[in-house]
Write a protein that holds these residues in place. Sequence first.
Motif, PDB file in Angstrom:
ATOM      1  N   ASP A 108      52.573  27.057  23.532  1.00 39.51           N
ATOM      2  CA  ASP A 108      52.789  28.224  24.881  1.00 39.51           C
ATOM      3  C   ASP A 108      52.353  29.633  24.302  1.00 39.51           C
ATOM      4  OD1 ASP A 108      54.788  28.131  27.919  1.00 39.51           O
ATOM      5  OD2 ASP A 108      52.866  28.587  27.426  1.00 39.51           O
TER       6      ASP A 108
ATOM      7  N   SER B 185      52.779  32.164  26.483  1.00 37.40           N
ATOM      8  CA  SER B 185      52.634  33.062  28.251  1.00 37.40           C
ATOM      9  C   SER B 185      54.470  33.339  27.668  1.00 37.40           C
ATOM     10  CB  SER B 185      53.508  31.508  29.711  1.00 37.40           C
ATOM     11  OG  SER B 185      54.236  30.768  28.392  1.00 37.40           O
ATOM     12  N   PRO B 186      55.073  32.753  27.208  1.00 35.43           N
ATOM     13  CA  PRO B 186      56.227  33.901  26.508  1.00 35.43           C
ATOM     14  C   PRO B 186      56.267  35.334  26.103  1.00 35.43           C
ATOM     15  CG  PRO B 186      57.039  31.648  26.082  1.00 35.43           C
ATOM     16  CD  PRO B 186      55.304  31.240  26.251  1.00 35.43           C
TER      17      PRO B 186
ATOM     18  N   MET C  70      53.301  37.295  27.737  1.00 34.16           N
ATOM     19  CA  MET C  70      52.806  37.443  28.036  1.00 34.16           C
ATOM     20  C   MET C  70      52.668  39.423  27.701  1.00 34.16           C
ATOM     21  SD  MET C  70      52.017  39.363  30.979  1.00 34.16           S
ATOM     22  CE  MET C  70      53.209  38.819  31.746  1.00 34.16           C
TER      23      MET C  70
ATOM     24  N   ALA D 142      42.626  47.794  33.918  1.00 39.96           N
ATOM     25  CA  ALA D 142      42.979  46.986  34.734  1.00 39.96           C
ATOM     26  C   ALA D 142      42.560  47.918  36.199  1.00 39.96           C
ATOM     27  CB  ALA D 142      44.137  47.114  34.941  1.00 39.96           C
TER      28      ALA D 142
ATOM     29  N   TYR E 227      45.587  46.357  28.935  1.00 38.37           N
ATOM     30  CA  TYR E 227      45.200  45.382  30.367  1.00 38.37           C
ATOM     31  C   TYR E 227      46.109  43.834  30.501  1.00 38.37           C
ATOM     32  CZ  TYR E 227      41.852  43.418  34.125  1.00 38.37           C
ATOM     33  OH  TYR E 227      41.030  43.690  35.265  1.00 38.37           O
ATOM     34  N   PRO E 228      46.949  44.260  31.241  1.00 38.76           N
ATOM     35  CA  PRO E 228      48.435  42.549  31.112  1.00 38.76           C
ATOM     36  C   PRO E 228      47.672  41.465  31.612  1.00 38.76           C
ATOM     37  CG  PRO E 228      49.431  44.894  31.790  1.00 38.76           C
ATOM     38  CD  PRO E 228      48.009  45.790  31.621  1.00 38.76           C
ATOM     39  N   ALA E 229      46.756  41.977  32.464  1.00 35.87           N
ATOM     40  CA  ALA E 229      46.610  40.785  33.496  1.00 35.87           C
ATOM     41  C   ALA E 229      45.795  39.960  32.734  1.00 35.87           C
ATOM     42  CB  ALA E 229      46.079  40.754  34.712  1.00 35.87           C
ATOM     43  N   ARG E 230      45.487  40.548  31.924  1.00 36.94           N
ATOM     44  CA  ARG E 230      43.756  39.143  31.211  1.00 36.94           C
ATOM     45  C   ARG E 230      44.354  38.143  30.393  1.00 36.94           C
ATOM     46  NH1 ARG E 230      39.938  42.481  27.769  1.00 36.94           N
ATOM     47  NH2 ARG E 230      38.256  40.699  28.471  1.00 36.94           N
ATOM     48  N   PHE E 231      46.085  37.857  30.234  1.00 43.19           N
ATOM     49  CA  PHE E 231      46.450  37.131  29.139  1.00 43.19           C
ATOM     50  C   PHE E 231      45.136  35.728  29.435  1.00 43.19           C
ATOM     51  CE2 PHE E 231      48.153  34.642  32.907  1.00 43.19           C
ATOM     52  CZ  PHE E 231      48.438  35.663  33.373  1.00 43.19           C
ATOM     53  N   GLY E 232      45.090  35.268  28.681  1.00 46.18           N
ATOM     54  CA  GLY E 232      43.748  33.985  28.636  1.00 46.18           C
ATOM     55  C   GLY E 232      42.484  34.317  28.806  1.00 46.18           C
ATOM     56  N   TYR E 233      42.245  35.318  29.178  1.00 44.13           N
ATOM     57  CA  TYR E 233      40.705  35.094  28.367  1.00 44.13           C
ATOM     58  C   TYR E 233      40.772  36.387  27.440  1.00 44.13           C
ATOM     59  CZ  TYR E 233      40.220  36.046  33.746  1.00 44.13           C
ATOM     60  OH  TYR E 233      39.786  35.791  35.098  1.00 44.13           O
TER      61      TYR E 233
ATOM     62  N   GLY F 154      40.342  49.361  36.263  1.00 40.10           N
ATOM     63  CA  GLY F 154      38.008  48.899  36.615  1.00 40.10           C
ATOM     64  C   GLY F 154      37.684  50.701  35.766  1.00 40.10           C
TER      65      GLY F 154
END
Lengths: 594, 446
Positions: A85, A87-88, A90, A146, A120-126, A148
């Motif tokens: 996992d 996620s910790p 991120m 992030a 771009y922290p929101a790109r986790f998992g991509y 753009g």
Amino acid sequence: MSLRQKLLLVFSFTVVLAVATVAWIVSLRTRQAFTKADEQHTAALIDQFRRELRGRAEDVAVRVDELAASDHVVRIAVDLAANSDPSPYMAEAASLARDHQLDYLEILLPDGSIVSSAQYPARFGYKEDLKLAGDQPSFLKKEELADGTNEIGLFALRKVPGSEPPLYVLGGKRLDRGFLANLAAPADSQILLYPALTANFDASAIVSSAGAVERATRFQPIIEQARSTGQERRSVIYLTERREDSVDAAAIPMKAPDGTVLAVLVVANSRRALVELQQHIRAIGYGVAGVGILLTIVASLWITSRISRPIEQLADAASAVAAGNWDTQVEISSRDEVGDLAHSFNHMTQQLSEQRDRLVQSERVAAWRELARRLAHELKNPLFPLQLTLENLIKARGMPSADFDEVFRESTETLSAEIANLKNIVGRFSDFSKMPKPQLEDVDVADVLRKVSALYEPALTQHQPPIGFECRISDEPLRVSADPDLLHRALSNLVLNAMDAMPNGGRLTIEAGRRGESVELRVSDTGTGMTAEECERLFTPYYTTKQHGTGLGLAIVQSVISDHNGTIRVESTPGSGTTFVVELPSAVASAAKA
Amino acid sequence: MKRTVPWWLAVGSLLFALLAPATARTRPRYGGILHMETRSDPLKAPDGAARRLLFDTLTQVNDSGEVVPALAVSWESQSANHRWQFHLRTGVHFHDGSPLTAEAVEQSLSAACTHCGWRVRAVGDSVAITSESPMPGLPAELTRSMYAITRQGADGNPNGTGPFRFVANSNGIVFLSANDDSWQGRPFLNEIQIYGNRTIDEQWLDFSVGKADLVEVPAEKLSLAQQERIPLIITARPTDLLALTMSDQLITDPHLRQSIALALDRTSLFNVIFRKQGEITASLLPNALSGYSFLFDTTMDVGRARALRGGQSVAVRLGVDSSNAALQLIAERLALNLREAGWTVHVVSQATNPNAELSLRLLHVEAADAQSALRETLADFGSGLHDDISDPASLYRAESAFLQSHIVVPVLYLPRAFGVSARVHNLVLSPSGVPQLANVTAEDVR
């Protein structure tokens, strides 16, 4: 164009050409030298940039290496191996990036999935579109953020040592103004960076270490060339209309591993020094040329005057000789060829004068001889019948008185006629020798011609066969300073001669008009014409081609015209008639001359 | 004769001597100052942290979630819930000493409810509230802090009937002191200092060095707080709804709105950002309140989202409170989800782009029962629940009907939590996540 002007032009042209050639050569060599220096300067800057880029790449690689090998990251790798996992972690990348002074950092799973992204922290998992194959050389990459926007960064990818399954760290530094600031560009150089983030050129994206770039659009052509070809490009770019504001620019494409051009680095060297030097040289050249031309003109004026004056004097003297002043002499002021020429000229004119004198003398003797011959010939004609008649009369003394009376009467008639003839001959000779001086007054030639025409036109009409007559007088004023009687007499002689030349009829034409400063009179007939030899002798006293006459008429005409400062010539061709042309100075010209 | 102490007495005394301090410690003590920190302004209506301490409502919710008397001791409804009459508690005074009267309540409620459609009227010692629409959940509604009874003080300071009175507001710090005459009884604490406008990092730093007693722990940091062994108090159920709202005037095509709803990846947000705190939801109410939340589909379907978008190249703005880092991160994540479905999304600040096509909002649901919560939530989204429905099926139908338009897309339900220092005792949270500080004691007297 006079000799002096020609000499002046030649000297000036020579000096200008010489100065221009020198200035052009100096300017060309200077430009070549500066261009070479510019190229070397640019090449040095480019080398410096490449070294800096390599240094940055190494720096990024070192930082990413340290980060990958750090306890923290190794622990993350161990934790992820034990517990899949991610996620910790991120938010781990942001702090790790800060700690290791990286602008970009991503922690990647073996399949490229992003565990944590600092930029771009929101790109986790991509997934990151990269080939994860262990340690690779640093490379350029476009990074989406992030907000753009996109940025270009220098990245390094490292596998976390000992991680299984492998964990990767992708770290990088931004390629921006800060990067350019590390490139110590000289004061007259500019280093610009164009991130090729959009398909269309965006001038506002060009940055330098000082921030925004003025007139960035001027760099568009070279940047687009470098971008489209992927090759380095060089060009001179004019930032304004002034040449001093031009730069020698080199555009270097910076590529991603797949060859895509991600950014273009532009190294621009100011050409101000070169241009100013060129302008300075040009100004000096113009100044020198101007001074040279001025000096040339002054020198030329002095030189040409020294050269051309004697020649001009010779030319003036030659003109004087041509005008009849045969004893003209020129001053000999040098001992060179011009001096020799002057000496020769003086000798020539002296010879001419002497020859003219001799010629005049001989002509005078010849004229007297001719006159004596003609006079003897004329006198002999009536004297022979006189002698015969006297001999007859003496013979007749022995004849009967009636026969003697008859012979006496015939003889006395003959003697009277011949004596009258003699008197006529002597009278005419006396007239010719005692030609009166003209009494000059303002005379309208047209009037004189009209009078002559009126006098002889009836005779022309009544001539058998008739002789046609035409009188063409110009409307211009034809006033001359002349003796009207003598002029009338001369013209009358010409008319009579023309009539005598057309025993079988013809046409007599009288014309009068202005010819420059002269009044020209033309008396033309359509007689048999004369040969050139006859024309030459025409004005000689007692020369005649007629059966009758004393041969003094044209001589008298010539004398009259000559006394009026005019000229008379004959134009004739055998079979085509004859034209006598009289030129008299007009009254205005005569007054000016006076 | 020598008097000997029995061994059992000695032992017992010894034991008592040892235990007595512990017992004394657990016994509430008056006094002490509580240092509390929040991200928002403590006095900001409707739910600033200080307001629940300064003001009371007519009704309140107990720990069990039931509506119980507060300033009103009883109430009854008439005319099929078109009229309610609340009987006021006697002997209650405002902090300025003025008595609590029906007129004061009328004035306060009328000011708070300009768009409610209520008409408030003082009737003797009670207050009557009437409405053209039935108000079946009015008592529960009146528990919300927006309906707290306030009275303008002569000095302009907040003036209520709460257990704490306003002392000062200086440099962003609100000072409250115990109301000795509180109708609920004097609180144990002498003073509460509420430091407002503090970031989470600042709060945790103060907490870690012992400066703060009570700090906020946002849902996305709950896991971290647990890792760092911060003593926590968490709401029993999720209280904050994270939802994506859409402007039906800017995105008029319902297919497009549905496309957006289907493109959202709630699971990633729940698993990664919130570390499984709270619950994934596609409903307006948490499952703990409604019991039917699971009926709303939370599945992400990017393919269908693309298909519903069709070939349109649509660019939208997603407005978010950019001062909240977690919301900013969530917004960026949702923007990425939408880009996968072919949308072009720009995350913008809500403050400067109030008319953005999309908006990410975090709503606090105060109500303790499903009907009130649904009514409250719908009201927050500009809708309403006018019928008197309380059974789950009706509530589900009403909620479902509202959500079908996809103007509001619930994403997650999140709990509220606070970090509590060891010196604070007896702290409980209301069902809506409000710290009940009236009964809190602080271990040391400062």
